[in-house]
Structures are given as structure tokens and as C-alpha cells.
Write a protein that holds these residues in place. Sequence first.
Motif, mmCIF file in Angstrom:
data_model
loop_
_atom_site.group_PDB
_atom_site.id
_atom_site.type_symbol
_atom_site.label_atom_id
_atom_site.label_comp_id
_atom_site.label_asym_id
_atom_site.label_seq_id
_atom_site.Cartn_x
_atom_site.Cartn_y
_atom_site.Cartn_z
ATOM 1 N N LEU A 13 -14.890 32.492 -11.407
ATOM 2 C CA LEU A 13 -16.203 32.765 -11.970
ATOM 3 C C LEU A 13 -17.060 31.503 -12.001
ATOM 4 O O LEU A 13 -18.214 31.511 -11.586
ATOM 5 C CB LEU A 13 -16.027 33.331 -13.387
ATOM 6 C CG LEU A 13 -15.315 34.694 -13.447
ATOM 7 C CD1 LEU A 13 -14.885 35.025 -14.871
ATOM 8 C CD2 LEU A 13 -16.234 35.786 -12.899
ATOM 9 N N VAL A 14 -16.483 30.416 -12.481
ATOM 10 C CA VAL A 14 -17.278 29.195 -12.659
ATOM 11 C C VAL A 14 -17.549 28.515 -11.310
ATOM 12 O O VAL A 14 -18.685 28.107 -11.033
ATOM 13 C CB VAL A 14 -16.586 28.241 -13.666
ATOM 14 C CG1 VAL A 14 -17.322 26.918 -13.756
ATOM 15 C CG2 VAL A 14 -16.521 28.902 -15.046
ATOM 16 N N GLY A 15 -16.525 28.433 -10.452
ATOM 17 C CA GLY A 15 -16.717 27.792 -9.142
ATOM 18 C C GLY A 15 -17.775 28.517 -8.325
ATOM 19 O O GLY A 15 -18.627 27.891 -7.688
ATOM 20 N N GLY A 176 -9.474 26.164 -12.737
ATOM 21 C CA GLY A 176 -8.792 26.856 -13.824
ATOM 22 C C GLY A 176 -7.828 26.006 -14.642
ATOM 23 O O GLY A 176 -7.712 24.790 -14.475
ATOM 24 N N ALA A 177 -7.121 26.719 -15.537
ATOM 25 C CA ALA A 177 -6.294 26.057 -16.549
ATOM 26 C C ALA A 177 -5.191 25.168 -15.943
ATOM 27 O O ALA A 177 -4.723 24.244 -16.604
ATOM 28 C CB ALA A 177 -5.663 27.118 -17.448
ATOM 29 N N TYR A 178 -4.780 25.463 -14.724
ATOM 30 C CA TYR A 178 -3.701 24.651 -14.114
ATOM 31 C C TYR A 178 -4.260 23.862 -12.931
ATOM 32 O O TYR A 178 -3.649 23.780 -11.864
ATOM 33 C CB TYR A 178 -2.519 25.570 -13.740
ATOM 34 C CG TYR A 178 -2.040 26.319 -14.962
ATOM 35 C CD1 TYR A 178 -1.235 25.693 -15.910
ATOM 36 C CD2 TYR A 178 -2.477 27.610 -15.231
ATOM 37 C CE1 TYR A 178 -0.862 26.346 -17.092
ATOM 38 C CE2 TYR A 178 -2.104 28.272 -16.403
ATOM 39 C CZ TYR A 178 -1.308 27.636 -17.322
ATOM 40 O OH TYR A 178 -0.944 28.256 -18.492
ATOM 41 N N SER A 179 -5.412 23.264 -13.160
ATOM 42 C CA SER A 179 -6.208 22.600 -12.122
ATOM 43 C C SER A 179 -5.453 21.529 -11.327
ATOM 44 O O SER A 179 -4.788 20.659 -11.896
ATOM 45 C CB SER A 179 -7.399 21.942 -12.832
ATOM 46 O OG SER A 179 -7.999 20.973 -12.040
ATOM 47 N N ASP A 307 -18.762 8.445 -9.720
ATOM 48 C CA ASP A 307 -19.801 9.368 -9.233
ATOM 49 C C ASP A 307 -19.187 10.381 -8.277
ATOM 50 O O ASP A 307 -19.882 11.043 -7.530
ATOM 51 C CB ASP A 307 -20.903 8.601 -8.502
ATOM 52 C CG ASP A 307 -20.384 7.931 -7.237
ATOM 53 O OD1 ASP A 307 -19.140 7.789 -7.099
ATOM 54 O OD2 ASP A 307 -21.203 7.584 -6.378
ATOM 55 N N LYS A 308 -17.819 10.503 -8.328
ATOM 56 C CA LYS A 308 -17.235 11.297 -7.249
ATOM 57 C C LYS A 308 -16.617 12.622 -7.656
ATOM 58 O O LYS A 308 -16.528 13.523 -6.824
ATOM 59 C CB LYS A 308 -16.213 10.483 -6.459
ATOM 60 C CG LYS A 308 -15.243 9.642 -7.239
ATOM 61 C CD LYS A 308 -14.375 8.843 -6.269
ATOM 62 C CE LYS A 308 -14.045 7.484 -6.834
ATOM 63 N NZ LYS A 308 -13.116 6.720 -6.072
ATOM 64 N N ALA A 309 -16.190 12.785 -8.886
ATOM 65 C CA ALA A 309 -15.488 14.039 -9.189
ATOM 66 C C ALA A 309 -15.658 14.439 -10.643
ATOM 67 O O ALA A 309 -15.810 13.586 -11.518
ATOM 68 C CB ALA A 309 -14.000 13.896 -8.875
ATOM 69 N N SER A 310 -15.608 15.751 -10.870
ATOM 70 C CA SER A 310 -15.646 16.249 -12.250
ATOM 71 C C SER A 310 -14.879 17.559 -12.365
ATOM 72 O O SER A 310 -14.884 18.382 -11.444
ATOM 73 C CB SER A 310 -17.099 16.500 -12.683
ATOM 74 O OG SER A 310 -17.120 16.989 -14.010
ATOM 75 N N LEU A 311 -14.266 17.727 -13.519
ATOM 76 C CA LEU A 311 -13.690 19.014 -13.884
ATOM 77 C C LEU A 311 -14.794 19.861 -14.496
ATOM 78 O O LEU A 311 -15.732 19.326 -15.092
ATOM 79 C CB LEU A 311 -12.577 18.811 -14.916
ATOM 80 C CG LEU A 311 -11.426 17.921 -14.465
ATOM 81 C CD1 LEU A 311 -10.562 17.523 -15.658
ATOM 82 C CD2 LEU A 311 -10.583 18.631 -13.407
ATOM 83 N N ILE A 312 -14.654 21.172 -14.403
ATOM 84 C CA ILE A 312 -15.641 22.080 -14.998
ATOM 85 C C ILE A 312 -14.954 23.411 -15.309
ATOM 86 O O ILE A 312 -13.962 23.766 -14.662
ATOM 87 C CB ILE A 312 -16.866 22.250 -14.050
ATOM 88 C CG1 ILE A 312 -18.032 22.955 -14.752
ATOM 89 C CG2 ILE A 312 -16.501 22.976 -12.762
ATOM 90 C CD1 ILE A 312 -19.382 22.797 -14.031
ATOM 91 N N GLY A 313 -15.465 24.136 -16.305
ATOM 92 C CA GLY A 313 -14.847 25.424 -16.656
ATOM 93 C C GLY A 313 -13.459 25.213 -17.252
ATOM 94 O O GLY A 313 -13.183 24.197 -17.905
ATOM 95 N N ASP A 314 -12.587 26.197 -17.030
ATOM 96 C CA ASP A 314 -11.245 26.123 -17.627
ATOM 97 C C ASP A 314 -10.470 24.884 -17.199
ATOM 98 O O ASP A 314 -9.574 24.441 -17.920
ATOM 99 C CB ASP A 314 -10.425 27.365 -17.232
ATOM 100 C CG ASP A 314 -10.614 28.513 -18.208
ATOM 101 O OD1 ASP A 314 -11.626 28.511 -18.926
ATOM 102 O OD2 ASP A 314 -9.747 29.414 -18.244
#
Length: 460
Positions: A13-15, A176-179, A307-314
Amino acid sequence: MIHKDVSIIGAGLVGSLLSIYLARRGYAVSVFERRPDMRKEKIAAGRSINLALSDRGWRGLDNVGLKDEVTKIAIPMYGRMVHGTDGKQNLQPYGKTDQAIYSVSRSALNKLLLNVAEQQPNIRINFNNRADRIDLDRREIIFNVQTFFIENNTNFSASTSSQKVQSFDLLFGADGAYSALRHSMQFTDRFNYSQSYIEHGYKELTIPAGINEHHLLYKNALHIWPRKNFMLIALPNLDGSFTCTLFFQFDGSLSFSTLKTEADIQHFFEEYFPDCIPLMPAYKEDFLNNPVASLVTVKCFPWTSEDKASLIGDAAHAMVPFFGQGMNCGFEDCTVLDDLISRHGENWQLILSEFESLRKPNADAIAELALNNFIEMRDLVADPHFLKKKKIEKLLTEKYPQEFISPYSMVSFSHIPYAEALRKGKAIKELLEKLANEEHIETAIERPEISEWMKSFANS
Ligand code: FAD
């Protein structure tokens, strides 16, 4: 067109929503999803079958012009319908008359987002691409590609695996939760991480539709059968059915582990959910066949890397589902990120660092609120003292419409940051406890000290 490429791991959903936001900003977006295309293959969308969408989620969809499309697949739920063991039902409104949370099918919503994403010329979705790990120094995603050989005659199957490496400019882990991205970040210095499971798991069951897709329970409510330490809930589907979820302990004298036979399950339902038996003809088979899934809270920090990566959502903030906010919070992440792009252009170092510092306290707050809300749902909604406080809340909302907003409404029907909702909710709780001891509540709320309280609450 901006020539920076953005990669996203995860077309959930978030991606999917994030890809649409970034494509609208002119980025060339590549999405990598481990599963096959859910629009072509009959696969479960994973996790719950339907979800409650509330104001934060709607804003996330509306900003990219999707509100009308999603409205077509959403059913408003204006309150919780509480089912007692005596079969009596009691509707508790969530907010004002026209305020509702909305039941949507997870797979229908995900498919809609994928369709919209795929229509954008600058989004490419790559299914069957499971990210194995991420090399942040080299800006590379490493995929494990599996090839299967099946020999029908002998029923022999084997697989080989090879590695595929994909470089990236900017990467989002919406996996998700197990990213996989978060897992790789765990090997970087000073990365904090925790995951904790609650003692309850969940199992999905179904109330099928009646004749002509008729809903067998009141359609516009979220149904709850609170039973102190466990509960059953049901959300309506467009086809007339309800998806029910039993939240129940894994272990203990009365738990998933002790309900092993059809007779055990029948006794359990007869005792705790007798009114469900005629509505669920297949409850024993469903109970025995459907899996039990666990519920996890994941916290971590930092969420970003330079400036290269981020987690988002679960991937950044998985939470238990008892406030119905996981997806809503993930969609709000997209809104906040988009606002930051408006403000900071292509300064991704600044965008990402502001993103994590704005969102982390709010994600922690909603994770806490979600855990607290489990007690409210499974136990308190049937408790007379709690119901008295709900009545006071309603009176206060009517008497002080400018100053007062209930804790539930702050989370579900406003955009007040979750951390503020948590803080203000604690103050309201104290006030309600005090007022609940008053004999004449209607008179008590008229007192000058209460209107003073309201003024300072509104400005706090
Ligand atoms: P996910 O939905 O987990 O999607 C992650 C995607 O990444 C998936 O498509 C997955 O296949 C893919 N992926 C994972 N690993 C990899 C990899 N290594 N490589 C490539 N792809 C990968 N939220 C609400 O707002 N309202 C509700 O009512 C609600 N009810 C819920 C009920 C239950 C029982 C549960 C468990 C959750 C509920 N939630 C609810 C929470 C909601 O489901 C999640 O917050 C939401 O799905 C998070 O979306 P996401 O895209 O971040 O992660």
C-alpha cells in the motif's frame, strides 16, 4: 523532468502510493516487489483482508487525486456495534453524525494503486524481485534470483539461485515489518532497533453474504464482540460478507493452543459468540484451516541514511492494528514527505533528516496508542464506567465545539500530530475521570473551572 532516479522496495500500500507521489514530482521511479503481480495471479494480498481507512489515509489519497476512486470501494462505518454475550447490540458512534472510518479491501486498494502507478510513464514496477540486502556504501540492491526446474514425470523439482545487483540514486524501503532495507541498516553503526510481539495472535473468519449480497449484520458499523481478554471484530465487504478477526491469546488455558477439535471450537463459540453461530456456517472449518498470525511492534532509529535511503510505512514503524492506523500512518508519511519536497526541492539530505525527525515521535505515539486501544476494544467498550465517560466526552464536544476534541477523533478524524494526540489524550483522561465522579454531569461541565480548562486545553 528531474534526472534523479528513485528506487522503492515493496509495492504494498505505502510503496505503491509513494511511487505515485514521486512520479508526480518528475522522478523516474523503479519499484521492486518480491511477489508476483497480484492483479494477474490469485495470491492473497497478505495481512488482513480489509482495513479501516480514516482521515489521514484519505488525505494521502486525495493529494494525488484518488479520493473519488477509492470512495467507490469504501464502506463508511459510523460507529462500533458492540455485541454482548446476551446477543444485545449497542451502537457507539465514533464521532459526529457524518464522521466515519471506512472499510476497504486491502487487495482492491492495492490493485487500484498499482493500476494508477502503472499508468504513469515514469514508474516501472518489477514483480518477483525480492531484495536480499542493500549495500548502502555502494548504493546497490542485491536480489536473490531463484530459478525453478520442474520435471513433471518424476515430480522432481530443483532450484538454482543467482544474484542480481541493481544500483540506485535514492532508495525507499517500503517493504513492511520485516524490511530488507531495515535489516541491512541494522549492521550500520548506532542503529537502534526493537521488535516486540504481543501475547495475542489473530485468525480471520467469515460471515458470508445473505441473499442478493445482503449484509447479515448492520452494514455501516465496525462490529465488536468484546470478551475482556480477547475479542472478535467484523468489517463489512462490498459483496455483502463481513471479514471477522479473532484476536486471541496464543497460549494459556483458553487460547488458540487449546482449541484443537471441532468440539472445542463449538463449545468456545457457544459460550462466547453464540449469536455468530447462525451467521457463520463454516466457522469450525475456517477456524481449523485458517492460519494464526502474530502481531508485532517495530521501532527503529535512524530511519534514513544520508541523502540516499529511507524507511517508510511499516518498515519504519510496524504497530499492532487496534487503532486501525498502520496504513493511515504510512499514507501520512507520504504526505509529509511530499510537503518536505515542496519546501526543500532536491535537497534530499535535508528532506530525509527532517522526515525522520518529524515522523519518528509521531510513529512512536501511535504505536503506544494502538497498544492502549486493544484494552479499550476488547474490554472497556462493554464497561459501564467507560460508557459514562464516553457520554461525558459527547457532552463536552457539544458544549465546547471549538475547544474540545475527543482522543479517538484526534487520531481518526483530524491531522493533529499523533504525539500531540497522545499528550492531549492523557489530559482528557484525567478530566473525564474527575467528571465521572460528579453526580450532575450536565451542571458540572458548565462550571467556570471547566471552561477555563477548555481554554488552556485548546491552546496547549
Ligand atoms: P506492507 O503492507 O507489509 O507491504 C510491504 C510490501 O513489500 C509487500 O508487498 C511485500 O511483498 C513487499 N516486500 C517485503 N519484503 C520485500 C523484499 N525483501 N523485496 C521486495 N519486496 C518486499 N492499518 C490501517 O490503517 N487500518 C486498519 O484497519 C488496519 N488493520 C490491520 C489489521 C491487521 C490484522 C494487520 C496485521 C494490520 C492492519 N493494519 C491496518 C496495518 C496495515 O496493514 C499496515 O500498516 C500496512 O499494510 C503497511 O503498508 P506497507 O506498504 O508499509 O507494508
